[in-house]
Design a protein around this motif. Structure first.
Motif, PDB file in Angstrom:
ATOM      1  N   SER A   1       0.789  -1.290  -0.072  1.00 21.98           N
ATOM      2  CA  SER A   1       0.005   0.180   0.000  1.00 21.98           C
ATOM      3  C   SER A   1       0.852   1.365  -0.054  1.00 21.98           C
ATOM      4  CB  SER A   1      -0.830  -0.065   1.183  1.00 21.98           C
ATOM      5  OG  SER A   1      -0.192  -0.310   2.434  1.00 21.98           O
ATOM      6  N   ASP A   2       1.775   0.985  -0.789  1.00 18.08           N
ATOM      7  CA  ASP A   2       2.857   2.540  -0.796  1.00 18.08           C
ATOM      8  C   ASP A   2       3.418   2.811   0.500  1.00 18.08           C
ATOM      9  OD1 ASP A   2       4.230   4.230  -2.521  1.00 18.08           O
ATOM     10  OD2 ASP A   2       2.813   5.685  -2.436  1.00 18.08           O
ATOM     11  N   CYS A   3       3.694   1.876   1.182  1.00 18.72           N
ATOM     12  CA  CYS A   3       4.345   2.162   2.686  1.00 18.72           C
ATOM     13  C   CYS A   3       3.514   2.964   3.431  1.00 18.72           C
ATOM     14  CB  CYS A   3       5.884   2.926   2.286  1.00 18.72           C
ATOM     15  SG  CYS A   3       6.840   1.674   1.392  1.00 18.72           S
ATOM     16  N   ILE A   4       2.383   2.901   3.421  1.00 16.30           N
ATOM     17  CA  ILE A   4       1.326   3.518   4.220  1.00 16.30           C
ATOM     18  C   ILE A   4       0.517   2.549   4.959  1.00 16.30           C
ATOM     19  CG2 ILE A   4      -0.591   5.122   4.366  1.00 16.30           C
ATOM     20  CD1 ILE A   4       0.651   6.598   1.898  1.00 16.30           C
ATOM     21  N   LEU A   5       0.232   2.608   6.354  1.00 22.30           N
ATOM     22  CA  LEU A   5      -0.736   1.836   7.123  1.00 22.30           C
ATOM     23  C   LEU A   5      -1.801   2.384   7.197  1.00 22.30           C
ATOM     24  CD1 LEU A   5       1.894   0.215   9.429  1.00 22.30           C
ATOM     25  CD2 LEU A   5       0.841  -0.838   7.636  1.00 22.30           C
ATOM     26  N   TYR A   6      -2.896   2.053   6.524  1.00 17.95           N
ATOM     27  CA  TYR A   6      -4.079   3.015   6.557  1.00 17.95           C
ATOM     28  C   TYR A   6      -4.949   2.492   7.614  1.00 17.95           C
ATOM     29  CZ  TYR A   6      -3.381   4.674   1.743  1.00 17.95           C
ATOM     30  OH  TYR A   6      -2.785   5.227   0.703  1.00 17.95           O
ATOM     31  N   TYR A   7      -5.489   3.517   8.244  1.00 20.51           N
ATOM     32  CA  TYR A   7      -6.551   3.447   9.496  1.00 20.51           C
ATOM     33  C   TYR A   7      -8.027   2.989   8.993  1.00 20.51           C
ATOM     34  CZ  TYR A   7      -9.814   4.358  13.367  1.00 20.51           C
ATOM     35  OH  TYR A   7     -10.420   4.573  14.255  1.00 20.51           O
ATOM     36  N   GLU A   8      -8.484   1.828   9.196  1.00 24.24           N
ATOM     37  CA  GLU A   8      -9.697   1.358   8.379  1.00 24.24           C
ATOM     38  C   GLU A   8     -11.036   1.944   9.398  1.00 24.24           C
ATOM     39  OE1 GLU A   8      -9.358   0.642   5.868  1.00 24.24           O
ATOM     40  OE2 GLU A   8      -7.355  -0.299   5.474  1.00 24.24           O
ATOM     41  N   GLY A   9     -10.787   2.085  10.719  1.00 23.67           N
ATOM     42  CA  GLY A   9     -11.947   2.709  11.250  1.00 23.67           C
ATOM     43  C   GLY A   9     -12.635   1.428  12.193  1.00 23.67           C
ATOM     44  N   TYR A  10     -11.770   0.084  12.196  1.00 24.85           N
ATOM     45  CA  TYR A  10     -12.679  -0.728  12.913  1.00 24.85           C
ATOM     46  C   TYR A  10     -12.545  -0.729  14.314  1.00 24.85           C
ATOM     47  CZ  TYR A  10     -11.730  -2.915   8.231  1.00 24.85           C
ATOM     48  OH  TYR A  10     -11.990  -3.268   7.136  1.00 24.85           O
ATOM     49  N   PHE A  11     -11.728   0.009  14.895  1.00 23.65           N
ATOM     50  CA  PHE A  11     -11.282   0.217  16.387  1.00 23.65           C
ATOM     51  C   PHE A  11     -11.130   1.759  16.401  1.00 23.65           C
ATOM     52  CE2 PHE A  11      -9.850  -4.131  15.638  1.00 23.65           C
ATOM     53  CZ  PHE A  11     -10.488  -4.957  16.359  1.00 23.65           C
ATOM     54  N   ASN A  12     -11.176   1.860  17.780  1.00 19.92           N
ATOM     55  CA  ASN A  12     -10.885   3.471  18.140  1.00 19.92           C
ATOM     56  C   ASN A  12      -9.449   3.972  17.602  1.00 19.92           C
ATOM     57  OD1 ASN A  12     -13.323   3.831  19.386  1.00 19.92           O
ATOM     58  ND2 ASN A  12     -12.339   3.074  21.276  1.00 19.92           N
ATOM     59  N   GLU A  13      -8.397   3.265  17.580  1.00 19.92           N
ATOM     60  CA  GLU A  13      -7.043   3.700  17.336  1.00 19.92           C
ATOM     61  C   GLU A  13      -6.377   2.762  16.047  1.00 19.92           C
ATOM     62  OE1 GLU A  13      -5.942   6.552  18.119  1.00 19.92           O
ATOM     63  OE2 GLU A  13      -7.450   7.042  19.404  1.00 19.92           O
ATOM     64  N   LEU A  14      -5.574   3.175  15.424  1.00 26.14           N
ATOM     65  CA  LEU A  14      -4.758   2.573  14.576  1.00 26.14           C
ATOM     66  C   LEU A  14      -3.907   1.373  15.109  1.00 26.14           C
ATOM     67  CD1 LEU A  14      -3.338   1.915  11.506  1.00 26.14           C
ATOM     68  CD2 LEU A  14      -1.831   3.718  11.944  1.00 26.14           C
ATOM     69  N   THR A  15      -3.359   1.825  16.470  1.00 32.43           N
ATOM     70  CA  THR A  15      -2.592   0.616  16.941  1.00 32.43           C
ATOM     71  C   THR A  15      -3.422  -0.625  17.394  1.00 32.43           C
ATOM     72  OG1 THR A  15      -3.010   1.930  19.217  1.00 32.43           O
ATOM     73  CG2 THR A  15      -0.900   2.485  18.040  1.00 32.43           C
ATOM     74  N   GLU A  16      -4.574  -0.218  17.680  1.00 38.13           N
ATOM     75  CA  GLU A  16      -5.648  -1.355  17.981  1.00 38.13           C
ATOM     76  C   GLU A  16      -5.577  -2.401  16.753  1.00 38.13           C
ATOM     77  OE1 GLU A  16      -8.962  -0.831  20.619  1.00 38.13           O
ATOM     78  OE2 GLU A  16      -8.569   1.394  20.225  1.00 38.13           O
TER      79      GLU A  16
END
Length: 273
Positions: A48-63
């Motif tokens: 994904s072009d060296c990007i970790l996308y936040y998908e909105g499944y949890f409150n934070e990207l780290t989750e």
């Protein structure tokens, strides 16, 4: 013709571990774990072009990342915090994480290039065997030149291309078309994203063009993330919008309401923050 696959990998050498930020981790509690997680994050971002996308499944990207990598959320948070502070990870306003170092280390190859490389290797091995036995009695095998090998490869690839062309004459299924359209306008799609989009089609009864329109809205507004597309489709589903006629009606209603009001007073229903 079948879609060409691209394989990605990281080119990690000694210089990576000589990086001052990596070396500093050696003396920090949990430093080894953070180094491994950082490498895994870079690998996760390659398609994904060296990007970790936040998908909105949890409150934070780290989750989300903790679940994907099957590690503790605390370890992910420490790793993200450390490398963000070092400037090797950048978090944007949509909570997406860009891994800058991965961009300099990424390597890629198409399946066709891999095939040709392996084909040449096998041909050279055969040439070597032929060379070793060419002086034996009754041997009639001829040692082929590099040019002859290349010509054989080109002929075989052309034949494969013709076969693929014939096989692709049948129309693609709606679910396959969703995947192809998403990847042509947005980027690489993972399995979970594919499942969610196809459920809008199969379970919610949305028309294929409605889903493609949501993808277009995201691409045209430079919002190349799955969470943005999912927000549009969720909104339409809540409002009972399943057909292109309904999508167009919603836009007409918006334009009617907008008459007599400034652009700052009303937001386009297609634009989601």
């Amino acid at each position: 013709m079948a879609k060409t696959k691209i394989y990605f990998w990281l080119k990690v050498d000694k210089k990576f571990f000589d990086n001052i930020f990596i070396k500093r981790l050696k003396n920090m509690p949990g430093g080894y774990t953070m180094t491994v997680i950082y490498i895994r994050l870079m690998l996760e971002s390659l398609e994904s072009d060296c990007i970790l996308y936040y998908e909105g499944y949890f409150n934070e990207l780290t989750e989300e990342l903790a679940l994907k990598l099957d590690v503790s959320e605390d370890d992910i948070q420490m790793t993200m915090a450390y490398f963000t502070k070092c400037g090797l990870i950048q978090i944007d306003g949509d909570k997406n994480a860009e891994l800058l170092q991965a961009k300099a280390m990424i390597q890629q190859e198409t399946d066709q290039a891999a095939y040709m490389r392996e084909y040449r290797k096998n041909k050279r091995l055969k040439i070597g065997k032929s060379y070793n036995v060419r002086n034996k009695p009754n041997n009639v095998e001829k040692c082929k030149t590099e040019i002859e090998i290349e010509k054989e490869i080109e002929i075989e690839l052309e034949e494969e291309a013709e076969i693929e062309k014939k096989d692709s004459s049948a129309p693609a299924s709606p679910t396959a078309e969703i995947s192809n359209y998403y990847q042509s306008r947005i980027g690489v799609m993972d399995g979970q994203q594919y499942q969610i989009l196809t459920e809008y089609l199969a379970l919610d009864g949305m028309e294929l063009e409605v889903i493609k329109t949501a993808i277009d809205k995201a691409a045209d507004n430079s919002k190349r993330s799955f969470s943005y597309i999912n927000s549009i489709l969720k909104n339409w589903r809540q409002n009972g919008i399943k057909t292109m006629v309904q999508v167009e009606d919603e836009q007409k209603q918006f334009q009617q309401k907008k008459q007599g009001r400034s652009d700052d007073d009303i937001q386009d229903p297609f634009i989601y923050s």
